[in-house]
Each structure stands twice: as C-alpha cells, then as structure tokens.
Design an enzyme around this catalytic site. Structure first.
Site, mmCIF file in Angstrom:
data_model
loop_
_atom_site.group_PDB
_atom_site.id
_atom_site.type_symbol
_atom_site.label_atom_id
_atom_site.label_comp_id
_atom_site.label_asym_id
_atom_site.label_seq_id
_atom_site.Cartn_x
_atom_site.Cartn_y
_atom_site.Cartn_z
ATOM 1 N N ASP A 1 52.446 7.712 12.611
ATOM 2 C CA ASP A 1 52.222 6.788 13.726
ATOM 3 C C ASP A 1 51.059 7.342 14.534
ATOM 4 O O ASP A 1 50.415 8.307 14.116
ATOM 5 C CB ASP A 1 53.482 6.652 14.612
ATOM 6 C CG ASP A 1 53.507 5.308 15.354
ATOM 7 O OD1 ASP A 1 52.674 5.115 16.229
ATOM 8 O OD2 ASP A 1 54.353 4.460 15.007
ATOM 9 N N HIS B 1 33.097 -15.125 31.982
ATOM 10 C CA HIS B 1 32.867 -15.155 30.534
ATOM 11 C C HIS B 1 32.510 -13.755 30.033
ATOM 12 O O HIS B 1 33.104 -13.260 29.069
ATOM 13 C CB HIS B 1 31.754 -16.145 30.195
ATOM 14 C CG HIS B 1 31.208 -15.990 28.803
ATOM 15 N ND1 HIS B 1 31.943 -16.297 27.688
ATOM 16 C CD2 HIS B 1 30.014 -15.534 28.347
ATOM 17 C CE1 HIS B 1 31.220 -16.051 26.595
ATOM 18 N NE2 HIS B 1 30.040 -15.573 26.975
ATOM 19 N N ARG C 1 18.095 -16.304 33.156
ATOM 20 C CA ARG C 1 19.546 -16.269 32.929
ATOM 21 C C ARG C 1 20.275 -16.824 34.142
ATOM 22 O O ARG C 1 19.735 -16.863 35.231
ATOM 23 C CB ARG C 1 20.026 -14.822 32.833
ATOM 24 C CG ARG C 1 19.568 -14.039 31.715
ATOM 25 C CD ARG C 1 19.941 -12.578 31.919
ATOM 26 N NE ARG C 1 21.372 -12.331 31.701
ATOM 27 C CZ ARG C 1 21.911 -11.106 31.661
ATOM 28 N NH1 ARG C 1 21.162 -10.047 31.852
ATOM 29 N NH2 ARG C 1 23.197 -10.947 31.455
ATOM 30 N N SER D 1 43.712 2.212 30.934
ATOM 31 C CA SER D 1 44.229 1.826 29.619
ATOM 32 C C SER D 1 43.302 2.315 28.508
ATOM 33 O O SER D 1 43.749 2.890 27.510
ATOM 34 C CB SER D 1 44.375 0.305 29.575
ATOM 35 O OG SER D 1 44.287 -0.170 28.263
ATOM 36 N N SER D 2 41.996 2.112 28.705
ATOM 37 C CA SER D 2 41.040 2.539 27.674
ATOM 38 C C SER D 2 41.062 4.047 27.486
ATOM 39 O O SER D 2 40.963 4.543 26.356
ATOM 40 C CB SER D 2 39.613 2.138 28.061
ATOM 41 O OG SER D 2 39.448 0.769 27.944
ATOM 42 N N TYR E 1 27.623 0.358 22.772
ATOM 43 C CA TYR E 1 27.883 0.996 21.473
ATOM 44 C C TYR E 1 29.358 1.116 21.201
ATOM 45 O O TYR E 1 29.778 1.134 20.036
ATOM 46 C CB TYR E 1 27.185 2.352 21.399
ATOM 47 C CG TYR E 1 25.687 2.183 21.397
ATOM 48 C CD1 TYR E 1 25.135 1.085 20.751
ATOM 49 C CD2 TYR E 1 24.846 3.050 22.039
ATOM 50 C CE1 TYR E 1 23.787 0.865 20.758
ATOM 51 C CE2 TYR E 1 23.474 2.840 22.047
ATOM 52 C CZ TYR E 1 22.960 1.748 21.404
ATOM 53 O OH TYR E 1 21.616 1.533 21.411
ATOM 54 N N GLU F 1 28.719 1.719 26.652
ATOM 55 C CA GLU F 1 29.690 0.636 26.470
ATOM 56 C C GLU F 1 29.264 -0.327 25.361
ATOM 57 O O GLU F 1 30.098 -0.761 24.563
ATOM 58 C CB GLU F 1 29.874 -0.114 27.799
ATOM 59 C CG GLU F 1 30.600 -1.443 27.714
ATOM 60 C CD GLU F 1 32.069 -1.325 27.364
ATOM 61 O OE1 GLU F 1 32.622 -0.224 27.519
ATOM 62 O OE2 GLU F 1 32.648 -2.333 26.930
ATOM 63 N N SER G 1 31.388 -0.920 6.879
ATOM 64 C CA SER G 1 31.279 0.144 5.878
ATOM 65 C C SER G 1 32.512 0.221 4.999
ATOM 66 O O SER G 1 32.488 0.872 3.951
ATOM 67 C CB SER G 1 31.053 1.500 6.556
ATOM 68 O OG SER G 1 29.914 1.442 7.360
ATOM 69 N N HIS H 1 16.651 1.563 30.333
ATOM 70 C CA HIS H 1 15.881 0.472 29.730
ATOM 71 C C HIS H 1 16.422 -0.887 30.157
ATOM 72 O O HIS H 1 15.796 -1.897 29.889
ATOM 73 C CB HIS H 1 15.800 0.604 28.199
ATOM 74 C CG HIS H 1 17.088 0.410 27.475
ATOM 75 N ND1 HIS H 1 17.392 1.073 26.314
ATOM 76 C CD2 HIS H 1 18.168 -0.360 27.723
ATOM 77 C CE1 HIS H 1 18.582 0.705 25.888
ATOM 78 N NE2 HIS H 1 19.071 -0.150 26.732
ATOM 79 N N HIS H 2 17.577 -0.900 30.817
ATOM 80 C CA HIS H 2 18.074 -2.147 31.396
ATOM 81 C C HIS H 2 17.413 -2.431 32.743
ATOM 82 O O HIS H 2 17.658 -3.451 33.345
ATOM 83 C CB HIS H 2 19.587 -2.075 31.595
ATOM 84 C CG HIS H 2 20.354 -1.922 30.319
ATOM 85 N ND1 HIS H 2 20.815 -2.986 29.588
ATOM 86 C CD2 HIS H 2 20.708 -0.817 29.623
ATOM 87 C CE1 HIS H 2 21.443 -2.544 28.504
ATOM 88 N NE2 HIS H 2 21.383 -1.227 28.504
ATOM 89 N N TRP I 1 28.451 -10.288 35.038
ATOM 90 C CA TRP I 1 29.379 -9.257 34.528
ATOM 91 C C TRP I 1 28.855 -7.865 34.851
ATOM 92 O O TRP I 1 29.614 -6.891 34.818
ATOM 93 C CB TRP I 1 29.599 -9.419 33.026
ATOM 94 C CG TRP I 1 28.617 -8.715 32.146
ATOM 95 C CD1 TRP I 1 27.424 -9.210 31.702
ATOM 96 C CD2 TRP I 1 28.714 -7.388 31.617
ATOM 97 N NE1 TRP I 1 26.785 -8.267 30.941
ATOM 98 C CE2 TRP I 1 27.542 -7.135 30.869
ATOM 99 C CE3 TRP I 1 29.668 -6.378 31.700
ATOM 100 C CZ2 TRP I 1 27.301 -5.932 30.216
ATOM 101 C CZ3 TRP I 1 29.421 -5.171 31.039
ATOM 102 C CH2 TRP I 1 28.255 -4.956 30.311
ATOM 103 N N HIS J 1 25.425 1.353 28.952
ATOM 104 C CA HIS J 1 24.805 1.436 27.639
ATOM 105 C C HIS J 1 25.731 2.035 26.578
ATOM 106 O O HIS J 1 25.880 1.447 25.508
ATOM 107 C CB HIS J 1 23.428 2.075 27.649
ATOM 108 C CG HIS J 1 22.706 1.621 26.420
ATOM 109 N ND1 HIS J 1 22.141 0.383 26.324
ATOM 110 C CD2 HIS J 1 22.611 2.166 25.200
ATOM 111 C CE1 HIS J 1 21.698 0.191 25.097
ATOM 112 N NE2 HIS J 1 21.968 1.262 24.395
ATOM 113 N N LYS K 1 21.597 3.062 8.803
ATOM 114 C CA LYS K 1 22.822 2.338 8.477
ATOM 115 C C LYS K 1 22.527 1.061 7.708
ATOM 116 O O LYS K 1 23.155 0.773 6.684
ATOM 117 C CB LYS K 1 23.582 2.011 9.762
ATOM 118 C CG LYS K 1 24.214 3.242 10.360
ATOM 119 C CD LYS K 1 25.074 2.874 11.529
ATOM 120 C CE LYS K 1 26.034 3.983 11.838
ATOM 121 N NZ LYS K 1 27.047 4.165 10.794
ATOM 122 N N THR L 1 19.969 3.516 13.348
ATOM 123 C CA THR L 1 20.463 2.174 13.036
ATOM 124 C C THR L 1 19.850 1.685 11.736
ATOM 125 O O THR L 1 20.525 1.075 10.897
ATOM 126 C CB THR L 1 20.142 1.196 14.177
ATOM 127 O OG1 THR L 1 20.473 1.823 15.410
ATOM 128 C CG2 THR L 1 20.946 -0.073 14.044
#
Lengths: 310, 516
Positions: free
Chosen positions: B96, B67, B441, B160-161, B248, B246, B259, B293-294, B132, B244, B322, B319
């Site tokens: 293009d 998932h 979890r 690819s990315s 964002y 990732e 926006s 922090h993870h 994951w 991390h 924003k 943040t």
C-alpha cells in the site's frame, strides 16, 4: 521482539482522516469568517466556528497520535514502517524550510531590490517626494510624499544591532543564547537515552525537561520583546516593511517554537508519566528533537539577517 | 491484514486502501474537470462574438479566475495524485502507500477546500476575480471579501499536496520490492518521485505568498504596498517561484504516463531510459531558476531579463531529449493504435507545439509583444490540454482494464479521441493568431478584428466539451461491464502491475515480489 519476516502494517479503516478534514475545514472556514467580520466591523459566528474546529482538530490529532503510539507498543510497526516515519518527518521539515525561505526571500528582495528602486530616480522624485531608501526603514515612502497626511508611518525605534559592546543589554542576544543552549540540552537528552540513562540528574528526563523550560523562557522573552515593541518603540505590524518583515519572520518562528516546545513537552510527559521510550525505540522524541534543531537553525538565520544585519 | 473493502459509504470515508483513495482522487478530479469546463464554456460563449451578450464583465473575470484555479488545483493535480495512488504501490511491489491513514486525509481535505472555493461564487461581492495568478494589488487592495476564503482554501489544499507528496516519496524510497533498484523503476514512478519533491519544495512558498496577502488585507502589513516600502512585484516573484515548478508538477507525471504507454503499443522497450530519468531531473532543477520569464515586462534589470531568458531556453534541451526518445521508441516498432496510444502520440505532437510557442515566449524581446495576449493563452493551453489532460485520459484508458477488469469500448474511445483532438485544435490553434494580432487575455468584449478567430475557438470548445461526456460515458460503461480483461491486458505490456489479476485484487503484494 525482532521478527524475521515482518509484514508492513496497513491499518484497517480509520475514522481519523475524515474527522481531521472536517476539523481543518471548520478551523479555516471559521477563521476566514472571523477575519472578514472584523474587517467589515460586523458580529458573527466566525470565531465560534474557528474554536470548535480547532478543538476538534486538536482532539482528532491527539487520538491519532495515541493510536500510532499504541500500535507501536503492540509491536505492529515493523522496521520498514518506522523508516516511513523517518522519511515523513524529514520531508515535512524540508517543507517548513521552504516556507521560511519565502519570508527570508521577501526580506532580501525588499531590502535589496524594492527599496533601492523606490529611493532612486524618477520613482523617488516624481512618485514618493524624494524618498531615501534606508534600512531599518524608519521613514516610509508614504511619509516622504505625504508627511503628516500619510497612511503608513514607520516605527519610532527599531530592533537593530546596538553594537557588540551593548549586547549584554540586548534581548535578542539572550534569546539566542537560550535557544542554542536548548539545542545542546536536547542533544544531551538524546545521548542519555541512547546510554539507557532515563532518570537521575543527568538523565533523559532531566535534560528534556530542561529543554522545555528553555523553550518556555525563550517564548516569555519573545512576548516581552513584542510588548516592548508595541508599547515603547512604536514598532508594530503596520509600520511599513520593517515592522512587517520583523514581526512576520520572528512571529512565524515564535509559532514554530511554540509548536516545538509543545511537542517536546508531550514527549517529556510520555516519558515521565508513562515510561515511554527506550534506547532503540524513541522516534516520537527524535522527530521532535529534529524539529527543535530546525527552529534553532531558523533562529540563527533570523538573528543574523533580521537583528545583526537589521 | 487481508481485510476486504467495507460495505456502504464507510468504505469511502474511512478507507486506508490506496486503490480506494486513488479512485476517489480520480472521480473528484473528473468532477472538478467538468466544473472548470463549465466555467470555460461560459467564457467561450461570451467570446463567441464581440460585445457583451451573456455575462457581466465582473462575472466574466470570476469565470476566468475560477476556471484556472479549478483546473490547475482541482482537476489536473488530483488526477495525477489519483494515478500515483493507484499505480505506484503496484509498480514498485508495495502492499500500500507508506502512510495509509494520512493518505486518506490528503484526499478528504480536497472536497472541503473546493466546496469553500466554489461557495465564493455565491458570496457578497462575488468570487475571486483577479485571475488564477492572483497578482497583488488586484488580489489584496482591490479584492472582493471572498479572497479570505480563497486564501484559506489554498492553504488547506497545499497541506493536502504536501502530505500527499510526503507519502509518495516515502512509498517510493522505502517500499520498493527487493530487487527494484532506483534505475529499474518504471518512469511513471521516477517522474512522480521528482514531482513530489517539487511539490514539497514549492507548495510552502505558495502558502507563504497567500499568507502575505492575508496579512496585507487584514493586518495592515506592507508586503505588496509601495506606500510602506513594499512592492507588488515582490508578489510576482514569490508567486512564480512557486508557479513555474507548479507547471512542471502538472507535466512531469504526464511524461511518465506517456513513457509507459508508447513502449507498450510500439512493442519495444523505452528508448534511452536513463537519459529520460536525467532529463526529468534536469527539468525539475531548471524549473527553480526560470520563474521571472513570466515577468519580462515588469521592469526587471537587463541582466535579469537575459539570465532568465537563457535559463528558460535551456529547458528545451532535456525536453527535446524526451521527445526524441519517444519518437525513437516508436521508430520501427510494431505499432498499433489503441485509444491510449492515440492520446499519447497526440501528446507528443501537440505538447511539442506548446513547447515551441514556449520557446518563442522565452525570448525576452519578443515576449514584450506576446505578453498577456491570447498567444500566451494558446501556449499554456497547448501544454496543459494535450499535455496534462491528454496524458491523464490516455492513462485512464490504459489502466482502466486493470482497475475494472473490463475492456473499454474501443470504438467509442477512438471517437472520443478524434472529437477531443479536433475540438482542441479548433479551440486553441486560432488563439495563436488572435494573440499575435494583439488580443489581450481576460477580456469579455473585444475588437471585431478578432471576431472570426474567436468564433472558431468557441465552436471548438463546445466540441471538446462534448468529447469529455463521451469519456464519462465510456468509463461508467466499462465499470458496469464489458469484455473481460486478462492480467496482461495489452500484448506488449511490461511491469509489475500487469502481473496481478484484472481487476487488481483489493490488496496486492502483501508479500513483496522478487524483482530480477
């Protein structure tokens, strides 16, 4: 040659991407199967699928680059499109820098965080038989705790700096000289091309050819070093984190040198056999030379952090 | 140059057109969204009540893992790349993408990568079952054999990315129409420029960490094995150095979407444009220095805990800039509440809730209590579902008339919004409570203490799933027909993409427009 209002060339349909995707898929799918077959001690078709995929990928990429070269010769590529290639190559090299950063970061963390932690306090005394952290790591925590019954043994010898006085007999020193020299020769090739000197003793072709030869010499010396490590030093991938980091860092660098040498060789062949490149249109060569300077810089970092400080 | 779309399937296999490729990305992402959604519903069905009812614990672990992987790499990221492909060339006035063939390669790698990843479900030993985040040694020493295919799938989707991001950066930096200076670019373009930079910086690190796993598994190296001097914690550091930024990567383009939408329906220019740009850049910079922090509970030195705690809290500043800018844009605006606007307002409110729980988690001493509980699950689903997913949905409704030339069914859009909005809050809000009450979890069975909250969550999850079927129906219906859309589509729309006809012609801006 110079158009006033050039349009950006957007190619019509292309079969290249889908076949490149299929080829890439077969390559990794075959390799995955092959590795799992090896681990499970089974026979299978993994390696064949890998080879087929890799051959197809090589073929598609060859076609792809040929087509791009051809479009450029036909004058389809505007100055703006060429800038796209410049940005593309630049950011690709940045991504490679980050790939190596992961491995250099791992080396730093293992030496400065993990090993000291394993070698002190209750972690050392209770878990790992009084293990003492040392670099190069010759005695693994496993050996400290389990002696002869250990599963992971350290190397017998290491590749570290033998002291400046002994550098003349130290292969990595010569490798460094070879690679740094090659960065100069590829730069001289560029200068020669900019001055419209392609042939002759100090022309583009000669300097570029010399660079390729130096690249090959570096690779031969590297293979020599690996053979020596495996056969006479008891230093392999499986000898704890010293062997792990040594071979992974130098190995990935070696792969990149192989790529870089191949790229420069292709540019040399294009120049010698087909007369490609002129002083204002030589991006294939320039991109390859940037890549070459990049692998050179990585080597200098390797020489400092893996060999001298090793 | 003026070649039109080819006939038949070859159009999609061989295309070099940014609009075709954008559509393929979006459909692929939609398919993956449903696949990942089915996995989520298996999880929620099992958790409907305590005890083991539907699946084996081992399979449950495969579901949580798949998932997460499918949603992150298959649904959210390709959706944003699809939006980038469709919109960026039109927004900057380019004919293009900068490198059209490589663009198609970036896309076509993905179906193969995910076919390989999904096929692990049918392999001996099952699919990856280590979460994951694939922490070593669960993903190395104790992993099923299929982990090898997981690793290679990550490798090629990373390729690819990287190619996709290089293309986006080259397009933005090199293909802007004359007069389109950097500080005139729409914010969606700005956020994608920064996102692409993040991707190029961290996808290679992800490739590095899965390569280390591959070597540990198959070649006897000791990266993550303390017996040889390695360290499983090293895995976590390298992974989160990727991980991390990732997260964002999955939210910055959402900021860009919102926006674009809020000014349109508030009929006011975006408040604080340049501060939005600087805030985005600050968030991107900070994302590189907060990864640990993870890992507050992993046993870091105190100095590490404190440094990462404060760096994390700093993120609240840009943040907050924003959020206040969006609110101020709406302030005294002439507001209407079409479906994209509803999703965007929900984004601002609910993403802020996710941000607040993030601040709670950022406090190292408090995090020792929350770590690995459903509170964390609630937190990141609040930033990802009403954050990433809502903004993507908003973007689809907002630009669908431009893509198809037809207006979508507004009533059905609103029904979808309210079903999704209520469903997601019913699903994820109770998770805060079950988490604070101590529910861990990634467990298939649990203490009856948490039974009520879980039952509510499961009901909400199916409601949220049903809302997505409405979206699918509405999109298909809009493609097939509907009220004709004008070029501007929205009364308050602003930007180059609204100057071309709806549906947008196959080729736009073959000669660059002049931007004043």
């Amino acid at each position: 040659m110079e158009h006033q209002h050039e349009t950006y060339y957007v190619p019509e349909q292309s079969k290249l991407p889908i076949f490149a995707s299929i080829a890439l898929f077969l390559t990794v799918f075959g390799l995955g199967n092959y590795l799992n077959e090896l681990s499970a001690d089974k026979d299978g078709s993994g390696f064949t699928i890998f080879l087929v995929g890799f051959a197809l990928l090589a073929f598609v990429l060859f076609k792809w680059f040929s087509i791009v070269v051809d479009e450029n010769m036909r004058g389809l590529n505007s100055a703006q499109l060429k800038r796209s290639f410049v940005w593309g190559m630049g950011w690709f090299i940045f991504s490679e820098v980050m790939f190596f950063s992961a491995f250099f970061g791992a080396l730093w963390y293992l030496r400065n965080m993990s090993l000291p932690h394993l070698g002190t306090g209750p972690t050392s005394e209770l878990l790992w038989g009084g293990f003492q952290a040392d670099w190069p790591l010759m005695v693994t925590p496993d050996m400290a705790a389990n002696g002869e019954g250990a599963g992971v043994f350290g190397p017998e010898k290491n590749m570290s700096n033998p002291g400046v006085g002994n550098w003349t007999g130290w292969l990595p020193f010569w490798n460094t000289l070879v690679l740094i020299t090659s960065s100069f020769t590829v730069h001289f090739a560029h200068t020669a091309l900019k001055n419209n000197k392609k042939g002759g003793l100090f022309g583009f072709n000669a300097w570029l050819g010399l660079t390729v030869v130096l690249g090959i010499i570096f690779l031969i010396l590297q293979v020599e070093e690996y053979l020596h490590a495996y056969q006479h030093m008891g230093l392999t991938l499986e000898t704890g984190v010293y062997g792990t980091t040594f071979f992974m860092l130098t190995g990935f660098h070696g792969l990149h040198v192989t790529m870089g040498t191949f790229m420069l060789l292709v540019q040399w062949l294009r120049s010698v056999t087909k007369g490609h490149f002129s002083h204002h249109d030589c991006f294939g060569f320039e991109a390859s030379s940037w890549y070459w300077h990049f692998v050179d810089v990585v080597w200098v970092a390797l020489f400092i952090f893996v060999y001298i400080m090793g | 140059m003026a070649h039109g779309p080819a006939k038949g399937l070859s159009r999609w296999f061989y295309t070099t057109n940014h609009k075709d490729i954008g559509s393929m990305y979006l459909w692929f992402s939609f398919a993956m969204f449903f696949l990942g959604g089915i996995f989520a519903l298996v999880i929620r069905a099992e958790l409907f009540q305590p005890g083991l009812q539907i699946v084996e614990p081992g399979f449950f672990n495969q579901m949580t893992t798949m998932h997460g992987l499918v949603m992150v790499f298959g649904a959210v990221m390709p959706a944003f790349v699809g939006l980038a492909n469709w919109m960026i060339p039109m927004m900057v006035g380019a004919p293009d993408m900068a490198l059209p063939r490589m663009n198609n390669w970036s896309f076509w790698i993905l179906p193969f990568a995910f076919a390989m990843l999904a096929s692990t479900l049918f392999m001996e030993g099952g699919a990856p079952n280590f979460g994951w985040t694939f922490y070593a040694p669960l993903s190395t020493t104790y992993a099923p054999a299929s982990v090898t295919f997981f690793i290679f799938a990550v490798h090629i989707m990373g390729a690819s990315s990287i190619m996709g991001s290089i293309n986006i950066i080259a397009t933005i930096l090199n293909m802007r129409a004359p007069g389109m200076t950097l500080m005139k670019m729409p914010l969606f373009v700005w956020t994608w420029l920064i996102t692409a930079y993040l991707l190029i910086a961290v996808m290679p690190v992800l490739a590095g960490v899965v390569t280390m796993m591959l070597m540990d598994i198959h070649f006897g190296t000791s990266f993550f094995d303390a017996a040889g001097g390695g360290d499983p914690v090293l895995f976590q550091h390298v992974f989160w150095f990727f991980g991390h930024p990732e997260v964002y990567i999955m939210i910055l383009p959402a900021f860009g979407v919102v926006s674009a939408i809020i000014p349109t329906f508030a009929r006011k220019p975006l408040f604080g444009y340049s501060s939005m740009v600087y805030a985005t850049a600050s968030i991107a910079f900070l994302s590189f220095i907060v990864w640990a922090h993870h890992m507050f509970t992993v046993g870091m030195p105190l100095l590490g805990e404190v440094a990462f705690m404060y760096a994390t809290m700093l993120i609240a500043v840009p943040t907050g800039v924003k959020v206040f800018n969006w609110v101020t844009t709406m302030w005294r605006g002439s507001m209407t509440f079409e479906t994209p606007m509803l999703f965007s307002i929900a984004f601002v409110v609910l993403f802020t809730i996710g941000g607040f729980s993030g601040l709670m988690l950022a406090m190292a001493p408090a995090d020792f209590q929350y770590h690995d509980t459903y509170f964390v699950v609630a937190h990141f689903h609040y930033v990802l579902v009403p954050g990433a997913i809502f903004s993507i949905t908003a973007a689809v409704y907002y630009w669908l008339p431009k893509w198809t030339g037809h207006m979508y069914d507004e009533t059905m859009g609103k029904v979808q919004f309210w079903t999704a909005f209520i469903g997601l809050n019913i699903t994820f809000f109770p998770m805060h409570f079950s988490g604070l009450a101590g529910m861990p979890r990634r467990i298939p069975d649990y203490n009856p203490l948490w039974a009520d909250w879980n039952m509510i969550s499961s009901v909400g999850a199916f409601m949220f799933g049903a809302a997505q079927l409405l979206l699918l129906y509405n999109v298909v219906k809009t493609i097939r027909g509907g009220k004709k859309a004008t070029a501007e589509v929205w009364e308050g729309s602003h930007g180059l993409e609204w100057t071309v006809a709806s549906p947008a012609p196959y080729h736009t801006f073959t000669t660059p427009p002049e931007v004043k």
